[in-house]
Design a protein around this motif. Structure first.
Motif, PDB file in Angstrom:
ATOM      1  N   CYS A   1      17.927 -48.260   6.151  1.00 65.46           N
ATOM      2  CA  CYS A   1      19.328 -48.007   6.411  1.00 65.46           C
ATOM      3  C   CYS A   1      19.994 -46.817   5.786  1.00 65.46           C
ATOM      4  CB  CYS A   1      20.238 -49.048   6.001  1.00 65.46           C
ATOM      5  SG  CYS A   1      19.830 -50.688   7.151  1.00 65.46           S
ATOM      6  N   SER A   2      19.517 -46.717   4.587  1.00 63.43           N
ATOM      7  CA  SER A   2      20.012 -45.401   3.853  1.00 63.43           C
ATOM      8  C   SER A   2      19.715 -44.026   4.489  1.00 63.43           C
ATOM      9  CB  SER A   2      19.634 -45.572   2.385  1.00 63.43           C
ATOM     10  OG  SER A   2      20.331 -46.528   1.716  1.00 63.43           O
ATOM     11  N   MET A   3      18.402 -44.053   5.164  1.00 61.92           N
ATOM     12  CA  MET A   3      17.780 -43.205   5.568  1.00 61.92           C
ATOM     13  C   MET A   3      18.468 -42.715   6.872  1.00 61.92           C
ATOM     14  SD  MET A   3      13.656 -43.449   5.073  1.00 61.92           S
ATOM     15  CE  MET A   3      13.335 -41.934   6.178  1.00 61.92           C
ATOM     16  N   LEU A   4      18.634 -43.868   7.538  1.00 66.23           N
ATOM     17  CA  LEU A   4      19.180 -43.733   8.956  1.00 66.23           C
ATOM     18  C   LEU A   4      20.755 -42.914   8.855  1.00 66.23           C
ATOM     19  CD1 LEU A   4      18.324 -46.987  10.766  1.00 66.23           C
ATOM     20  CD2 LEU A   4      17.441 -44.579  11.249  1.00 66.23           C
ATOM     21  N   SER A   5      21.310 -43.596   7.607  1.00 65.20           N
ATOM     22  CA  SER A   5      22.527 -43.140   7.366  1.00 65.20           C
ATOM     23  C   SER A   5      22.705 -41.715   7.105  1.00 65.20           C
ATOM     24  CB  SER A   5      23.253 -44.068   6.296  1.00 65.20           C
ATOM     25  OG  SER A   5      24.478 -43.398   5.815  1.00 65.20           O
ATOM     26  N   ALA A   6      21.693 -41.304   6.192  1.00 63.29           N
ATOM     27  CA  ALA A   6      21.680 -39.987   5.813  1.00 63.29           C
ATOM     28  C   ALA A   6      21.421 -39.135   6.773  1.00 63.29           C
ATOM     29  CB  ALA A   6      20.686 -39.723   4.757  1.00 63.29           C
ATOM     30  N   GLN A   7      20.355 -39.382   7.833  1.00 69.18           N
ATOM     31  CA  GLN A   7      19.992 -38.631   9.046  1.00 69.18           C
ATOM     32  C   GLN A   7      21.170 -38.466   9.791  1.00 69.18           C
ATOM     33  OE1 GLN A   7      17.436 -40.579  11.934  1.00 69.18           O
ATOM     34  NE2 GLN A   7      16.490 -38.626  11.923  1.00 69.18           N
ATOM     35  N   THR A   8      22.003 -39.621  10.137  1.00 71.63           N
ATOM     36  CA  THR A   8      23.178 -39.354  10.736  1.00 71.63           C
ATOM     37  C   THR A   8      24.340 -38.315  10.284  1.00 71.63           C
ATOM     38  OG1 THR A   8      23.119 -41.622  11.768  1.00 71.63           O
ATOM     39  CG2 THR A   8      25.246 -40.717  11.830  1.00 71.63           C
ATOM     40  N   GLN A   9      24.330 -38.370   8.808  1.00 69.27           N
ATOM     41  CA  GLN A   9      25.526 -37.462   8.324  1.00 69.27           C
ATOM     42  C   GLN A   9      24.935 -36.141   8.622  1.00 69.27           C
ATOM     43  OE1 GLN A   9      25.585 -38.898   4.200  1.00 69.27           O
ATOM     44  NE2 GLN A   9      26.884 -40.601   4.759  1.00 69.27           N
ATOM     45  N   PHE A  10      23.558 -36.077   8.211  1.00 71.28           N
ATOM     46  CA  PHE A  10      22.812 -34.599   8.337  1.00 71.28           C
ATOM     47  C   PHE A  10      23.229 -34.152   9.783  1.00 71.28           C
ATOM     48  CE2 PHE A  10      19.224 -32.072  10.099  1.00 71.28           C
ATOM     49  CZ  PHE A  10      19.416 -30.824   9.316  1.00 71.28           C
ATOM     50  N   GLU A  11      22.873 -34.944  10.854  1.00 75.79           N
ATOM     51  CA  GLU A  11      23.195 -34.507  12.048  1.00 75.79           C
ATOM     52  C   GLU A  11      24.582 -34.162  12.358  1.00 75.79           C
ATOM     53  OE1 GLU A  11      19.476 -36.937  14.185  1.00 75.79           O
ATOM     54  OE2 GLU A  11      21.645 -37.646  14.616  1.00 75.79           O
ATOM     55  N   GLN A  12      25.689 -34.822  11.899  1.00 81.04           N
ATOM     56  CA  GLN A  12      27.161 -34.611  12.027  1.00 81.04           C
ATOM     57  C   GLN A  12      27.362 -33.339  11.427  1.00 81.04           C
ATOM     58  OE1 GLN A  12      28.928 -38.319  10.660  1.00 81.04           O
ATOM     59  NE2 GLN A  12      28.511 -39.429  12.353  1.00 81.04           N
ATOM     60  N   GLY A  13      26.930 -33.374  10.186  1.00 81.06           N
ATOM     61  CA  GLY A  13      27.181 -32.114   9.511  1.00 81.06           C
ATOM     62  C   GLY A  13      26.678 -30.707  10.334  1.00 81.06           C
ATOM     63  N   MET A  14      25.389 -30.706  10.743  1.00 81.40           N
ATOM     64  CA  MET A  14      24.838 -29.699  11.374  1.00 81.40           C
ATOM     65  C   MET A  14      25.613 -29.373  12.618  1.00 81.40           C
ATOM     66  SD  MET A  14      22.316 -28.357   9.570  1.00 81.40           S
ATOM     67  CE  MET A  14      21.196 -27.348  10.937  1.00 81.40           C
ATOM     68  N   GLY A  15      25.845 -30.431  13.176  1.00 82.07           N
ATOM     69  CA  GLY A  15      26.903 -30.445  14.537  1.00 82.07           C
ATOM     70  C   GLY A  15      27.978 -29.830  14.532  1.00 82.07           C
ATOM     71  N   LYS A  16      28.788 -30.112  13.286  1.00 83.40           N
ATOM     72  CA  LYS A  16      30.181 -29.517  13.084  1.00 83.40           C
ATOM     73  C   LYS A  16      29.841 -28.034  12.539  1.00 83.40           C
ATOM     74  CE  LYS A  16      33.872 -29.810   9.551  1.00 83.40           C
ATOM     75  NZ  LYS A  16      34.453 -30.467   8.324  1.00 83.40           N
ATOM     76  N   ALA A  17      28.885 -27.689  11.627  1.00 84.72           N
ATOM     77  CA  ALA A  17      28.687 -26.423  11.241  1.00 84.72           C
ATOM     78  C   ALA A  17      28.189 -25.613  12.613  1.00 84.72           C
ATOM     79  CB  ALA A  17      27.425 -26.335  10.330  1.00 84.72           C
ATOM     80  N   MET A  18      27.635 -26.005  13.516  1.00 85.17           N
ATOM     81  CA  MET A  18      27.132 -25.272  14.718  1.00 85.17           C
ATOM     82  C   MET A  18      28.305 -24.972  15.738  1.00 85.17           C
ATOM     83  SD  MET A  18      23.970 -24.611  15.099  1.00 85.17           S
ATOM     84  CE  MET A  18      22.200 -25.085  14.735  1.00 85.17           C
ATOM     85  N   GLN A  19      29.232 -25.953  15.606  1.00 90.35           N
ATOM     86  CA  GLN A  19      30.454 -25.825  16.511  1.00 90.35           C
ATOM     87  C   GLN A  19      31.398 -24.783  15.841  1.00 90.35           C
ATOM     88  OE1 GLN A  19      32.133 -30.026  16.559  1.00 90.35           O
ATOM     89  NE2 GLN A  19      31.410 -30.238  18.386  1.00 90.35           N
ATOM     90  N   LEU A  20      31.450 -24.791  14.530  1.00 89.52           N
ATOM     91  CA  LEU A  20      32.231 -23.883  13.873  1.00 89.52           C
ATOM     92  C   LEU A  20      31.879 -22.117  14.034  1.00 89.52           C
ATOM     93  CD1 LEU A  20      32.720 -25.483  10.450  1.00 89.52           C
ATOM     94  CD2 LEU A  20      34.623 -24.805  12.065  1.00 89.52           C
ATOM     95  N   TRP A  21      30.376 -22.351  14.161  1.00 88.45           N
ATOM     96  CA  TRP A  21      29.742 -20.717  14.306  1.00 88.45           C
ATOM     97  C   TRP A  21      29.980 -20.643  15.657  1.00 88.45           C
ATOM     98  CZ3 TRP A  21      23.726 -20.272  14.919  1.00 88.45           C
ATOM     99  CH2 TRP A  21      23.383 -19.068  14.916  1.00 88.45           C
ATOM    100  N   GLY A  22      29.874 -21.376  16.610  1.00 91.58           N
ATOM    101  CA  GLY A  22      30.211 -21.061  18.139  1.00 91.58           C
ATOM    102  C   GLY A  22      31.537 -20.629  18.275  1.00 91.58           C
ATOM    103  N   ALA A  23      32.522 -21.116  17.610  1.00 93.49           N
ATOM    104  CA  ALA A  23      34.117 -20.734  17.855  1.00 93.49           C
ATOM    105  C   ALA A  23      34.038 -19.568  16.873  1.00 93.49           C
ATOM    106  CB  ALA A  23      34.715 -21.977  17.219  1.00 93.49           C
ATOM    107  N   GLY A  24      33.232 -18.973  16.340  1.00 95.93           N
ATOM    108  CA  GLY A  24      33.419 -17.550  15.857  1.00 95.93           C
ATOM    109  C   GLY A  24      33.886 -17.770  14.464  1.00 95.93           C
ATOM    110  N   LYS A  25      33.965 -19.094  13.962  1.00 97.96           N
ATOM    111  CA  LYS A  25      34.368 -19.339  12.371  1.00 97.96           C
ATOM    112  C   LYS A  25      32.838 -19.170  11.583  1.00 97.96           C
ATOM    113  CE  LYS A  25      38.194 -21.904  14.220  1.00 97.96           C
ATOM    114  NZ  LYS A  25      38.872 -23.179  14.169  1.00 97.96           N
TER     115      LYS A  25
END
Length: 206
Positions: A13-37
């Motif tokens: 469960c901890s691994m799955l949670s960490a993976q989800t957090q990683f994916e969410q974080g990476m997704g957010k970072a990619m969105q910021l980058w795509g927005a020119g931020k």
């Protein structure tokens, strides 16, 4: 036995949670980058990298974004800071994932960014370093489309300077477009950029 099963279940469960957090974080970072931020994107990748000690991708994007910004910045102090930050991230990514062609491509791009700051002073040394990285990347994976394209793009710059034939490089760019068509990134966050640039470069060839 029950305690062991409970511990294993908690660990999964901890691994799955960490993976989800990683994916969410990476997704957010990619969105910021795509927005020119870019600054905000890099800061987000840095936070992810501080937690994900065994994943090279956050440092890869820190390096990549800072390298691209270095190409577009004329302020020498800012360029120097961007280059230093990119190199640190490349070093960190390489420790996690040695002999990685994707990281080598970004290292070659960073050397190119350094070269163009002062071609007369840096040209001879950094041209060799750039080609060394592309050669190593292609020795490991000759079908990496970013390595094939980026090497050809760099060589075209030299060929135009020395007024030599660019046909072999244009053929390599055409080959890279075929490789892009068959390339499948390991995850949505693995490098997949380059096709649009290759297509534009091929138009220039023609």
């Amino acid at each position: 036995m029950k305690t062991i099963i409970t511990s294993i279940a908690f660990f999964i469960c901890s691994m799955l949670s960490a993976q989800t957090q990683f994916e969410q974080g990476m997704g957010k970072a990619m969105q910021l980058w795509g927005a020119g931020k870019n600054t905000e994107a890099v800061a987000t990748f840095e936070r992810i990298a501080s937690v994900e000690k065994t994943n090279w991708l956050p440092n890869y994007y820190i390096a990549f974004i800072n390298t691209i910004d270095a190409f577009g910045t004329k302020d020498k102090e800012k360029v120097s800071a961007l280059i230093t930050k990119a190199q640190d991230a490349i070093d960190n990514a390489t420790v996690i994932s040695p002999n990685n062609p994707e990281i080598m491509v970004v290292q070659a791009m960073l050397y190119t960014a350094i070269l163009i700051q002062d071609p007369m002073t840096n040209g001879q040394k950094y041209s060799g370093l750039v080609m060394e990285q592309y050669t190593k990347a292609l020795a490991i994976n000759p079908n990496n489309p970013r390595a094939v394209f980026s090497k050809a793009e760099f060589e075209i710059g030299g060929a135009k300077y020395w007024k030599t034939d660019t046909k072999p490089m244009c053929e390599a760019i055409a080959k890279s477009i075929e490789l892009f068509a068959n390339f499948k990134p390991e995850t949505p966050f693995h490098p997949s950029w380059g096709l649009d640039r290759a297509q534009e470069a091929l138009k220039s060839c023609k």
